[in-house]
Write an enzyme that holds these catalytic residues in place. Sequence first.
Site, PDB file in Angstrom:
ATOM      1  N   ASN A 136       0.833  -1.209   0.000  1.00 28.41           N
ATOM      2  CA  ASN A 136       0.000   0.000   0.000  1.00 28.41           C
ATOM      3  C   ASN A 136       0.865   1.257   0.000  1.00 28.41           C
ATOM      4  OD1 ASN A 136      -2.465  -1.399   0.131  1.00 28.41           O
ATOM      5  ND2 ASN A 136      -2.266  -1.644   2.343  1.00 28.41           N
ATOM      6  N   CYS A 158      -5.545  -7.500  -2.906  1.00 29.76           N
ATOM      7  CA  CYS A 158      -6.004  -7.030  -1.603  1.00 29.76           C
ATOM      8  C   CYS A 158      -7.078  -7.973  -1.077  1.00 29.76           C
ATOM      9  CB  CYS A 158      -6.573  -5.612  -1.714  1.00 29.76           C
ATOM     10  SG  CYS A 158      -7.187  -4.934  -0.163  1.00 29.76           S
ATOM     11  N   HIS A 159      -7.040  -8.237   0.241  1.00 24.54           N
ATOM     12  CA  HIS A 159      -7.985  -9.192   0.823  1.00 24.54           C
ATOM     13  C   HIS A 159      -9.197  -8.523   1.472  1.00 24.54           C
ATOM     14  CE1 HIS A 159      -5.358  -8.975   4.735  1.00 24.54           C
ATOM     15  NE2 HIS A 159      -6.039  -7.873   4.525  1.00 24.54           N
ATOM     16  N   HIS A 195      -9.475  -0.223  -1.316  1.00 21.63           N
ATOM     17  CA  HIS A 195      -9.902   0.212   0.014  1.00 21.63           C
ATOM     18  C   HIS A 195     -11.111   1.139  -0.004  1.00 21.63           C
ATOM     19  CE1 HIS A 195      -5.653  -0.799   1.737  1.00 21.63           C
ATOM     20  NE2 HIS A 195      -6.444  -1.865   1.662  1.00 21.63           N
TER      21      HIS A 195
END
Length: 445
Positions: A136, A158-159, A195
């Site tokens: 990130n 990304c999880h 995000h």
Amino acid sequence: MNWAHTLMADLAYDTRLAADVRLYDLDAPAATRNAEIGARHAATSRGVPARYSAAASLPEALEGADVVVISILPGAFEDMAKDIDIPAEYGIGQSVGDSVGPGGFFRALRAIPMLAEIGRAIRDHAPRALTCNLTNPMSVLTGALYAAHPEIRAWGECHEVTKIRKQVAWIANREAGDDRYSHRDVAVNVLGINHFTFVDRITLEGRDMMPAYRAFAEAHAESGWSQSEPGADAEHERYFGTRNLVAFDLLRRFGIPGAAGDRHLAEFLPMADYLADPDRWGFSLTPVDYRIRDRAAKQARAEEMRVGDVAPKIRRSDEALVDQIAALMGGAPFVSNVNLPNRGQIAGLPEGAIVESNAVFHGGGIEPVLAGRLPEPLSALVSDHAQRQSALLRAVMTGRGEALYDLFRSDPQVRALQPGQARAMFDRMRAATEGLIPEALKEAM
């Protein structure tokens, strides 16, 4: 300390891949330690044991690689502490501080040159390698790889979307009266940027689960709903746990639920929306001193594993990376949410900006799935961030330091400050990042 060990465990659990893993780190002893830990994981393998070695240089690690995985910390946690502490003096509280807002902005200034250097090395030593970025701020840094090596075959992994899929599996299991489903049984259509992601379709075994999710969110709109991470201690839960109240509120406001965790989602909106009162919204502002303590604990556990005092556990993580790699190496196609340049997969967001949607991984590469369009005015909010991220990347890559303050000032977290306050905060953060920003760029800032 994090993703490397997760990948080692997943490779040990997997039965499809025969992996030769070269580890490179600027801290050479750290790479050697991880190679020894990797060998201990390999000894527990259910399939062909992976082979681990520490490379002495980045070119040595990359030469002829099929797959490259990038997981770095841009600077140190002590630098991240300044990203958090200086804005806090101006009334800006950050729950994470690694993607957007003042913390994410300066982290990007440190990290873009690093990812560009890695991207150029991939161009020179493994130009056709399939490259996964785990670092990130993911949108900006995945873009940096493409800026440095336009022909790169890269994606950002990304999880965060796993969170809403776990919630839906929990809803389905409660209805069934049995732990029948996991997040892997839940399919979602993902739209947004990293995000700041949303889903407008949810299915499980062909059933439309959006009505059940809406009812679930409405029932918990005031009290919230939390699900503990397996094995997490109380302090981790305090700083990383959420009650999903931000995601539920975004569903109320925009008609579709947020898919990332609340700590990330909140940072994309003005301070007054959620960050001004995190207790009301059921999340914490994670202090960097906790991350430093947690790092020390992980270092101690890693040493115990390296010397054999602790045995690796054979279990599959929630991460999708090994499934993605297996599909790219010719296994069964696999669908996953990923970060890629926008080539029309999300209508209404800037062309070429790094966006997050589903994609199909297969032997021919990574193929984005057409995701559709976010509802207005949500699309405008996401587009604003995507444009800023693209402009930030261009400014750093072209050395246009004079453009950076205006971009910094335009972030929703910063806009409420008086111009003099915003300028003072920017200058202090620039000074605190001394030595980690290229001199030519810093002089023009």
